[in-house]
Design a protein around this motif. Structure first.
Motif, mmCIF file in Angstrom:
data_model
loop_
_atom_site.group_PDB
_atom_site.id
_atom_site.type_symbol
_atom_site.label_atom_id
_atom_site.label_comp_id
_atom_site.label_asym_id
_atom_site.label_seq_id
_atom_site.Cartn_x
_atom_site.Cartn_y
_atom_site.Cartn_z
ATOM 1 N N LEU A 199 0.873 -0.893 -0.087
ATOM 2 C CA LEU A 199 -0.238 -0.390 0.424
ATOM 3 C C LEU A 199 0.902 1.246 0.207
ATOM 4 C CD1 LEU A 199 -2.780 -0.994 2.465
ATOM 5 C CD2 LEU A 199 -2.727 -1.291 0.152
ATOM 6 N N VAL A 200 0.528 2.227 -0.429
ATOM 7 C CA VAL A 200 0.615 3.629 0.005
ATOM 8 C C VAL A 200 0.424 4.388 0.007
ATOM 9 C CG1 VAL A 200 1.176 4.228 -3.017
ATOM 10 C CG2 VAL A 200 3.124 5.021 -1.657
ATOM 11 N N ALA A 201 0.827 5.853 0.657
ATOM 12 C CA ALA A 201 0.160 6.757 1.182
ATOM 13 C C ALA A 201 0.707 7.897 -0.594
ATOM 14 C CB ALA A 201 0.174 7.517 2.395
ATOM 15 N N PRO A 202 -1.238 8.741 -0.717
ATOM 16 C CA PRO A 202 -0.552 9.316 -2.169
ATOM 17 C C PRO A 202 0.910 10.279 -1.633
ATOM 18 C CG PRO A 202 -2.637 9.015 -2.198
ATOM 19 C CD PRO A 202 -1.934 8.668 -0.697
ATOM 20 N N GLU A 203 0.919 11.089 0.393
ATOM 21 C CA GLU A 203 1.846 12.547 -0.150
ATOM 22 C C GLU A 203 2.876 11.568 0.483
ATOM 23 O OE1 GLU A 203 -2.213 12.676 3.191
ATOM 24 O OE2 GLU A 203 -1.214 10.368 1.959
ATOM 25 N N ASP A 204 3.375 9.759 -0.131
ATOM 26 C CA ASP A 204 4.983 9.929 -0.151
ATOM 27 C C ASP A 204 4.847 9.555 -1.519
ATOM 28 O OD1 ASP A 204 4.976 9.378 3.235
ATOM 29 O OD2 ASP A 204 4.004 6.909 2.544
ATOM 30 N N ILE A 205 3.954 9.129 -2.592
ATOM 31 C CA ILE A 205 4.153 9.331 -3.874
ATOM 32 C C ILE A 205 4.422 10.547 -4.465
ATOM 33 C CG2 ILE A 205 3.261 8.717 -6.166
ATOM 34 C CD1 ILE A 205 1.202 7.383 -4.862
ATOM 35 N N ALA A 206 3.916 11.880 -3.623
ATOM 36 C CA ALA A 206 4.659 13.036 -3.995
ATOM 37 C C ALA A 206 5.758 13.319 -3.401
ATOM 38 C CB ALA A 206 3.097 13.983 -3.420
ATOM 39 N N ALA A 207 6.505 13.341 -2.366
ATOM 40 C CA ALA A 207 7.444 13.156 -1.862
ATOM 41 C C ALA A 207 8.295 12.414 -2.721
ATOM 42 C CB ALA A 207 7.381 12.912 -0.021
ATOM 43 N N ALA A 208 7.564 11.029 -3.730
ATOM 44 C CA ALA A 208 8.945 10.918 -3.974
ATOM 45 C C ALA A 208 9.167 11.347 -5.737
ATOM 46 C CB ALA A 208 8.528 9.287 -4.522
ATOM 47 N N TYR A 246 9.935 2.348 -7.350
ATOM 48 C CA TYR A 246 8.546 1.794 -7.319
ATOM 49 C C TYR A 246 8.661 2.579 -5.704
ATOM 50 C CZ TYR A 246 8.030 -2.091 -9.984
ATOM 51 O OH TYR A 246 7.701 -3.249 -10.920
ATOM 52 N N VAL A 247 6.659 2.689 -5.302
ATOM 53 C CA VAL A 247 6.711 3.634 -4.220
ATOM 54 C C VAL A 247 5.724 2.691 -3.242
ATOM 55 C CG1 VAL A 247 6.168 6.181 -3.190
ATOM 56 C CG2 VAL A 247 7.195 6.188 -5.785
ATOM 57 N N ALA A 248 6.204 2.638 -1.887
ATOM 58 C CA ALA A 248 5.475 1.782 -0.742
ATOM 59 C C ALA A 248 5.205 2.392 0.520
ATOM 60 C CB ALA A 248 6.042 0.493 -1.081
ATOM 61 N N SER A 249 4.442 2.819 0.982
ATOM 62 C CA SER A 249 4.169 2.611 2.379
ATOM 63 C C SER A 249 4.328 1.805 3.019
ATOM 64 C CB SER A 249 2.940 3.799 2.682
ATOM 65 O OG SER A 249 3.700 5.767 1.711
ATOM 66 N N GLU A 250 3.443 1.164 3.015
ATOM 67 C CA GLU A 250 3.007 -0.259 3.878
ATOM 68 C C GLU A 250 3.228 -1.408 3.474
ATOM 69 O OE1 GLU A 250 3.065 -0.776 7.270
ATOM 70 O OE2 GLU A 250 1.310 -0.101 8.287
ATOM 71 N N GLU A 251 3.962 -2.688 4.291
ATOM 72 C CA GLU A 251 3.395 -4.279 3.272
ATOM 73 C C GLU A 251 3.017 -4.745 4.607
ATOM 74 O OE1 GLU A 251 7.401 -5.237 2.584
ATOM 75 O OE2 GLU A 251 7.755 -3.298 0.796
ATOM 76 N N LEU A 252 1.593 -5.919 3.791
ATOM 77 C CA LEU A 252 0.997 -6.389 4.558
ATOM 78 C C LEU A 252 -0.091 -7.667 4.119
ATOM 79 C CD1 LEU A 252 -0.755 -3.223 6.538
ATOM 80 C CD2 LEU A 252 0.543 -4.449 7.816
ATOM 81 N N THR A 253 -1.002 -7.659 5.006
ATOM 82 C CA THR A 253 -1.779 -9.092 4.268
ATOM 83 C C THR A 253 -3.565 -8.369 4.007
ATOM 84 O OG1 THR A 253 -2.405 -10.037 6.934
ATOM 85 C CG2 THR A 253 -0.456 -10.995 4.747
ATOM 86 N N CYS A 254 -3.628 -9.038 3.170
ATOM 87 C CA CYS A 254 -5.237 -8.012 3.430
ATOM 88 C C CYS A 254 -6.048 -8.512 4.124
ATOM 89 C CB CYS A 254 -6.465 -9.539 2.366
ATOM 90 S SG CYS A 254 -5.299 -8.311 0.558
ATOM 91 N N ASN A 255 -5.609 -9.100 5.190
ATOM 92 C CA ASN A 255 -6.603 -9.534 6.603
ATOM 93 C C ASN A 255 -5.780 -8.022 7.750
ATOM 94 O OD1 ASN A 255 -9.050 -11.118 6.261
ATOM 95 N ND2 ASN A 255 -7.892 -12.806 6.707
#
Length: 305
Positions: free
Chosen positions: A189-198, A214-223
């Motif tokens: 997942l990624v926050a638009p703010e982190d994309i803007a920063a990149a 690649y730009v990302a903020s968090e790596e998780l499972t769907c659950n």
């Protein structure tokens, strides 16, 4: 620098243009909505109002710029989204060549290759231009389109929030998310703010040739995602259930999406479930951004009420 930002005052372009203005750059923001002019100008940027499908307009907007940030918005009035994206991209290429711009940041997505939106042919048309291609993962903001599902109101408006190639869901009941990936599938997942920063970093940092980031903020499972969002809205039992590709496709068609676009989205999302998109991401795994899902969940909860 003189920098042109496409995307109007969207989730990425707004914080990007604001940050560029604060850093002393001369910024022009392109928008198709005349009502945005005042707000753009109040931010300290110049507004340029017109359509990205108009090649002459794009060429005029890019004239005199040192660098540009390019993204291609969906247009749901167009049945053939691929043709629409190709047209806008071709207009960008022509305008970049005409203006002699040597610094470009292109926004694509982490599923670009699976979706058939590989930018290689585009870059071949831009010799001597230094390009940063940003490939963001699934936007946090896509979850706003799932609110009705979380409330148990059935099928949500699937035609919204599709730019990020990300989370899709339908036929929900209270406390469930559904999609053709889910359960314990790993997602990014990624926050638009982190994309803007990149994007800001790529515009201000020297790049030679072609760079894919690649730009990302968090790596998780769907659950895990469901638990975090569920906890924020008082539904800690919430689960994310995977349905079949066929069911997903049927849901998109019922929501009124053009058949070609619906099939493309199902294909991309199936590639999340089978891990092929994740495998590409892990080969160029980025440093994760600052905004975590728990941060977004607090804002999400405010809107959910």
């Amino acid at each position: 620098m003189k920098i042109v930002v496409t995307g109007s005052l969207g989730n990425i372009s707004r914080p990007l243009s604001t940050a560029l203005v604060k850093k002393g750059h001369s910024v022009t923001v392109i928008s198709s909505n005349p009502d945005k002019r005042k707000e753009i100008e109040q931010s300290g940027a110049k507004a340029y109002i017109g359509s990205l499908t108009d090649a002459q307009f794009v060429a005029e907007a890019f004239t005199g710029a040192d660098a540009v940030y390019c993204m291609v918005p969906f247009d749901f009035s167009v049945a053939d989204q691929d043709a629409h994206m190709q047209q806008v991209t071709a207009n960008y290429v022509t305008a970049i060549q005409h203006a002699g711009i040597r610094k470009v940041v292109f926004l694509s997505g982490w599923a670009a290759e699976v979706a058939g939106h590989d930018m290689t042919e585009v870059y071949r048309q831009l010799p001597g231009v230094n390009v940063s291609e940003l490939r963001p993962a699934i936007f946090y903001t896509n979850f706003y389109q799932m609110m009705d599902m979380m409330r148990g109101k059935g099928m949500m408006g699937l035609a919204m929030g599709l730019r990020a190639y990300g989370i899709r869901a339908l036929f929900g009941r209270r406390g469930l998310l559904l999609g053709n990936y889910g359960d314990n599938d790993r997602i990014v997942l990624v926050a638009p703010e982190d994309i803007a920063a990149a994007a800001l970093e790529e515009l201000e940092t020297p790049v030679t040739g072609i760079k894919i980031r690649y730009v990302a903020s968090e790596e998780l499972t769907c659950n895990e995602v469901a638990a975090i969002l569920g906890g924020a809205i008082g539904k800690p039992w919430m689960k994310w259930i995977r349905i079949s590709d066929k069911q997903m496709l049927q849901g998109y068609k019922m929501a009124g999406l053009p058949e070609q676009l619906a099939a493309s989205l199902v294909k991309m999302q199936a590639a999340v479930h089978d891990g092929s998109i994740l495998a590409r991401y892990e080969r160029q795994r980025p440093v994760l951004g600052k905004v975590k899902l728990k941060d977004f969940a607090r804002e999400f909860a405010k809107r959910y009420i």
